[in-house]
Write a protein that holds these residues in place. Structure first.
Motif, PDB file in Angstrom:
ATOM      1  N   VAL A 160       0.839  -1.205   0.000  1.00 56.65           N
ATOM      2  CA  VAL A 160       0.000   0.000   0.000  1.00 56.65           C
ATOM      3  C   VAL A 160       0.872   1.252   0.000  1.00 56.65           C
ATOM      4  CG1 VAL A 160      -1.695   1.311   1.319  1.00 56.65           C
ATOM      5  CG2 VAL A 160      -1.940  -1.156   1.092  1.00 56.65           C
ATOM      6  N   ILE A 161       1.939   1.248   0.779  1.00 59.09           N
ATOM      7  CA  ILE A 161       2.834   2.405   0.822  1.00 59.09           C
ATOM      8  C   ILE A 161       3.464   2.640  -0.545  1.00 59.09           C
ATOM      9  CG2 ILE A 161       4.966   3.297   1.838  1.00 59.09           C
ATOM     10  CD1 ILE A 161       4.238   1.762   4.393  1.00 59.09           C
ATOM     11  N   VAL A 162       3.919   1.569  -1.184  1.00 60.16           N
ATOM     12  CA  VAL A 162       4.506   1.697  -2.518  1.00 60.16           C
ATOM     13  C   VAL A 162       3.471   2.215  -3.511  1.00 60.16           C
ATOM     14  CG1 VAL A 162       5.461   0.391  -4.459  1.00 60.16           C
ATOM     15  CG2 VAL A 162       6.287  -0.041  -2.144  1.00 60.16           C
ATOM     16  N   ALA A 163       2.267   1.665  -3.451  1.00 63.72           N
ATOM     17  CA  ALA A 163       1.224   2.039  -4.409  1.00 63.72           C
ATOM     18  C   ALA A 163       0.868   3.512  -4.309  1.00 63.72           C
ATOM     19  CB  ALA A 163      -0.025   1.184  -4.182  1.00 63.72           C
ATOM     20  N   THR A 164       0.914   4.079  -3.117  1.00 63.99           N
ATOM     21  CA  THR A 164       0.492   5.458  -2.914  1.00 63.99           C
ATOM     22  C   THR A 164       1.663   6.435  -2.914  1.00 63.99           C
ATOM     23  OG1 THR A 164       0.487   5.029  -0.527  1.00 63.99           O
ATOM     24  CG2 THR A 164      -1.608   4.869  -1.678  1.00 63.99           C
ATOM     25  N   GLY A 165       2.840   5.967  -3.302  1.00 65.71           N
ATOM     26  CA  GLY A 165       3.967   6.870  -3.463  1.00 65.71           C
ATOM     27  C   GLY A 165       4.731   7.174  -2.206  1.00 65.71           C
ATOM     28  N   GLY A 166       4.506   6.421  -1.134  1.00 67.67           N
ATOM     29  CA  GLY A 166       5.246   6.639   0.098  1.00 67.67           C
ATOM     30  C   GLY A 166       6.623   6.004   0.050  1.00 67.67           C
ATOM     31  N   VAL A 167       7.357   6.174   1.132  1.00 70.16           N
ATOM     32  CA  VAL A 167       8.699   5.590   1.250  1.00 70.16           C
ATOM     33  C   VAL A 167       8.579   4.314   2.074  1.00 70.16           C
ATOM     34  CG1 VAL A 167      11.057   5.936   2.051  1.00 70.16           C
ATOM     35  CG2 VAL A 167       9.748   7.871   1.130  1.00 70.16           C
ATOM     36  N   PRO A 168       8.726   3.132   1.455  1.00 69.54           N
ATOM     37  CA  PRO A 168       8.533   1.876   2.193  1.00 69.54           C
ATOM     38  C   PRO A 168       9.748   1.529   3.053  1.00 69.54           C
ATOM     39  CG  PRO A 168       9.081   1.418  -0.098  1.00 69.54           C
ATOM     40  CD  PRO A 168       9.001   2.924   0.030  1.00 69.54           C
ATOM     41  N   ARG A 169       9.510   1.341   4.323  1.00 67.64           N
ATOM     42  CA  ARG A 169      10.571   0.912   5.242  1.00 67.64           C
ATOM     43  C   ARG A 169      10.069  -0.313   5.999  1.00 67.64           C
ATOM     44  NH1 ARG A 169      10.920   6.653   5.744  1.00 67.64           N
ATOM     45  NH2 ARG A 169      12.960   7.449   5.066  1.00 67.64           N
ATOM     46  N   VAL A 170      10.840  -1.376   5.941  1.00 64.82           N
ATOM     47  CA  VAL A 170      10.407  -2.642   6.523  1.00 64.82           C
ATOM     48  C   VAL A 170      10.225  -2.508   8.032  1.00 64.82           C
ATOM     49  CG1 VAL A 170      11.034  -5.058   6.906  1.00 64.82           C
ATOM     50  CG2 VAL A 170      11.477  -3.993   4.686  1.00 64.82           C
ATOM     51  N   GLY A 171      11.157  -1.845   8.705  1.00 61.26           N
ATOM     52  CA  GLY A 171      11.057  -1.710  10.155  1.00 61.26           C
ATOM     53  C   GLY A 171       9.815  -0.943  10.580  1.00 61.26           C
ATOM     54  N   THR A 172       9.533   0.155   9.885  1.00 63.91           N
ATOM     55  CA  THR A 172       8.342   0.938  10.209  1.00 63.91           C
ATOM     56  C   THR A 172       7.074   0.139   9.956  1.00 63.91           C
ATOM     57  OG1 THR A 172       9.530   2.959   9.609  1.00 63.91           O
ATOM     58  CG2 THR A 172       7.131   3.092   9.726  1.00 63.91           C
ATOM     59  N   ALA A 173       7.057  -0.581   8.835  1.00 68.56           N
ATOM     60  CA  ALA A 173       5.883  -1.406   8.520  1.00 68.56           C
ATOM     61  C   ALA A 173       5.693  -2.503   9.553  1.00 68.56           C
ATOM     62  CB  ALA A 173       6.026  -2.002   7.119  1.00 68.56           C
ATOM     63  N   LEU A 174       6.789  -3.108  10.009  1.00 71.07           N
ATOM     64  CA  LEU A 174       6.692  -4.161  11.021  1.00 71.07           C
ATOM     65  C   LEU A 174       6.103  -3.617  12.313  1.00 71.07           C
ATOM     66  CD1 LEU A 174       7.265  -6.992  12.098  1.00 71.07           C
ATOM     67  CD2 LEU A 174       9.604  -6.251  12.599  1.00 71.07           C
ATOM     68  N   ARG A 175       6.572  -2.453  12.751  1.00 68.58           N
ATOM     69  CA  ARG A 175       6.019  -1.864  13.978  1.00 68.58           C
ATOM     70  C   ARG A 175       4.541  -1.532  13.807  1.00 68.58           C
ATOM     71  NH1 ARG A 175      11.125   0.651  13.877  1.00 68.58           N
ATOM     72  NH2 ARG A 175      10.262   2.503  12.832  1.00 68.58           N
ATOM     73  N   GLY A 176       4.153  -1.177  12.583  1.00 68.98           N
ATOM     74  CA  GLY A 176       2.759  -0.848  12.345  1.00 68.98           C
ATOM     75  C   GLY A 176       1.828  -2.049  12.407  1.00 68.98           C
ATOM     76  N   VAL A 177       2.323  -3.236  12.035  1.00 68.26           N
ATOM     77  CA  VAL A 177       1.437  -4.406  11.983  1.00 68.26           C
ATOM     78  C   VAL A 177       1.462  -5.222  13.270  1.00 68.26           C
ATOM     79  CG1 VAL A 177       1.816  -4.558   9.503  1.00 68.26           C
ATOM     80  CG2 VAL A 177       3.118  -6.047  11.015  1.00 68.26           C
ATOM     81  N   LEU A 178       2.438  -5.018  14.135  1.00 67.05           N
ATOM     82  CA  LEU A 178       2.537  -5.842  15.337  1.00 67.05           C
ATOM     83  C   LEU A 178       1.274  -5.833  16.196  1.00 67.05           C
ATOM     84  CD1 LEU A 178       6.237  -5.335  16.534  1.00 67.05           C
ATOM     85  CD2 LEU A 178       5.198  -7.380  15.507  1.00 67.05           C
ATOM     86  N   PRO A 179       0.573  -4.684  16.343  1.00 65.36           N
ATOM     87  CA  PRO A 179      -0.663  -4.735  17.141  1.00 65.36           C
ATOM     88  C   PRO A 179      -1.743  -5.623  16.548  1.00 65.36           C
ATOM     89  CG  PRO A 179       0.122  -2.466  16.925  1.00 65.36           C
ATOM     90  CD  PRO A 179       0.944  -3.301  15.994  1.00 65.36           C
ATOM     91  N   ARG A 180      -1.654  -5.964  15.284  1.00 65.67           N
ATOM     92  CA  ARG A 180      -2.672  -6.787  14.643  1.00 65.67           C
ATOM     93  C   ARG A 180      -2.341  -8.285  14.710  1.00 65.67           C
ATOM     94  NH1 ARG A 180      -6.300  -5.097  15.530  1.00 65.67           N
ATOM     95  NH2 ARG A 180      -7.439  -6.258  13.945  1.00 65.67           N
ATOM     96  N   VAL A 181      -1.150  -8.621  15.186  1.00 68.81           N
ATOM     97  CA  VAL A 181      -0.735 -10.029  15.193  1.00 68.81           C
ATOM     98  C   VAL A 181      -1.618 -10.886  16.103  1.00 68.81           C
ATOM     99  CG1 VAL A 181       1.150 -11.607  15.788  1.00 68.81           C
ATOM    100  CG2 VAL A 181       1.621  -9.516  14.505  1.00 68.81           C
ATOM    101  N   PRO A 182      -1.946 -10.476  17.347  1.00 70.28           N
ATOM    102  CA  PRO A 182      -2.829 -11.324  18.168  1.00 70.28           C
ATOM    103  C   PRO A 182      -4.168 -11.612  17.501  1.00 70.28           C
ATOM    104  CG  PRO A 182      -1.799  -9.648  19.525  1.00 70.28           C
ATOM    105  CD  PRO A 182      -1.473  -9.299  18.109  1.00 70.28           C
TER     106      PRO A 182
END
Length: 329
Positions: A160-182
């Protein structure tokens, strides 16, 4: 005195084609960046745009499309522009999964080899000789599945970040999804039970629920509070669109992974107990088989996950007011 009729914005005039918003006209890698408009309720109610009051699909939206070809192009546009961060994410996932899988698989293979070499051990210590290695192997598989599922969430967020022209960073994306893991773990357990029941029922039901649950990681990631019920509702919004896109993604995933799986099976067969002499060959075959299988998952994750994200976006846009900008939020 009568007032002259007010002329609305260009996209509300029935005699002119809808125009994307001004912010949608900034090009980015062949597909414009936007905030986007996936659904125009006024035009839908008036019957403008697509027939039968269907939503107007913004041609500038980088994920939502009104056709199979548009879906395909948007998915692979994300792969072309973002293959480096997507590949990095999947490589990290593959290494983490191998750290879990290789010891568990080696333990199971070596224990099985000892039982074959000395059948009397199976009679004397049946539980220790058979069920413990199977349990360790199963735990390794479950742990690697968890890691792979987290990797799918991170890859989807990066797409989604790539599609919308953002700067994709794996670490930032990982921190963003961790609350959804449970939530993903809980819903995956329920989905697994449903798949087991469907498998026991018949072959067709498992295909159906399996296709529906392809959407589960996207629903868990982008729609907190939603789960399996939402997957079924999205799937049934337009079954033709859902089946066409999801079936293509699944077939492509198998096609990409098939050469690696075939080589993995050959390595496992050559290293299986009874076909080779020596523990070294058994270890080499087990490790090679596991690594090849994970390489297949890595390539499939890079190529297929953006297509699944785009399919999810297509189905949401057919059900409710939606654009890719909502996923960024």
């Amino acid at each position: 005195m009568s007032q002259p009729p007010e002329s609305g914005p260009p996209h509300e005039r029935p005699d002119e084609p809808p125009q994307p918003p001004a912010a949608a006209q900034q090009p980015f890698g062949g597909l414009p960046s936007f905030p986007g408009v996936g659904w125009d309720p006024a035009r839908a109610a008036a019957g403008h745009g697509l027939p039968y009051g269907q939503p107007w699909f913004d041609p500038a939206d980088p994920l939502v499309s009104d056709s199979y070809a548009g879906w395909w192009q948007r998915g692979f546009a994300v792969v072309r522009r973002g293959w480096r961060p997507l590949l990095l994410c999947q490589a990290i996932v593959a290494v983490a999964a191998l750290v879990l899988l290789i010891p568990a698989q080696l333990f199971a293979d070596l224990a099985t080899a000892r039982v074959i070499d000395d059948p009397a051990r199976f009679d004397e210590q049946s539980f220790a000789s058979l069920f413990i290695p199977m349990g360790v192997s199963t735990l390794g598989l479950l742990a690697s599945y968890l890691v792979t599922s987290v990797g799918t969430l991170v890859t989807a967020r990066l797409a989604v970040i790539v599609a919308t022209g953002g700067v994709p960073r794996v670490g930032t994306a990982l921190r963003g999804v961790l609350p959804r893991v449970p939530a993903l773990i809980g819903w995956s357990l329920v989905a697994g039970l449903i798949c087991l029941a469907a498998l026991l029922a018949c072959f067709v039901p498992i295909l159906y629920v399996g296709a529906v649950f392809v959407l589960l990681p996207m629903v868990v990631l982008f729609e907190p509070g939603e789960g399996i019920g939402r997957c079924f509702r999205l799937f049934h919004t337009d079954i033709g669109v859902a089946v066409g896109r999801i079936a293509t993604a699944v077939v492509l995933s198998f096609g990409v992974a098939l050469p690696f799986v075939a080589l993995s099976a050959v390595a496992a067969m050559l290293g299986s107990p009874g076909t080779v002499a020596g523990t070294g060959a058994l270890i080499a075959g087990s490790v090679t088989s596991t690594v090849l299988s994970q390489l297949g998952s890595l390539v499939a994750g890079v190529v297929v996950t953006p297509l699944v994200v785009a399919a999810y976006a297509d189905l949401r846009a057919r059900r409710e007011p939606f654009s890719t900008a909502l996923l960024v939020a």
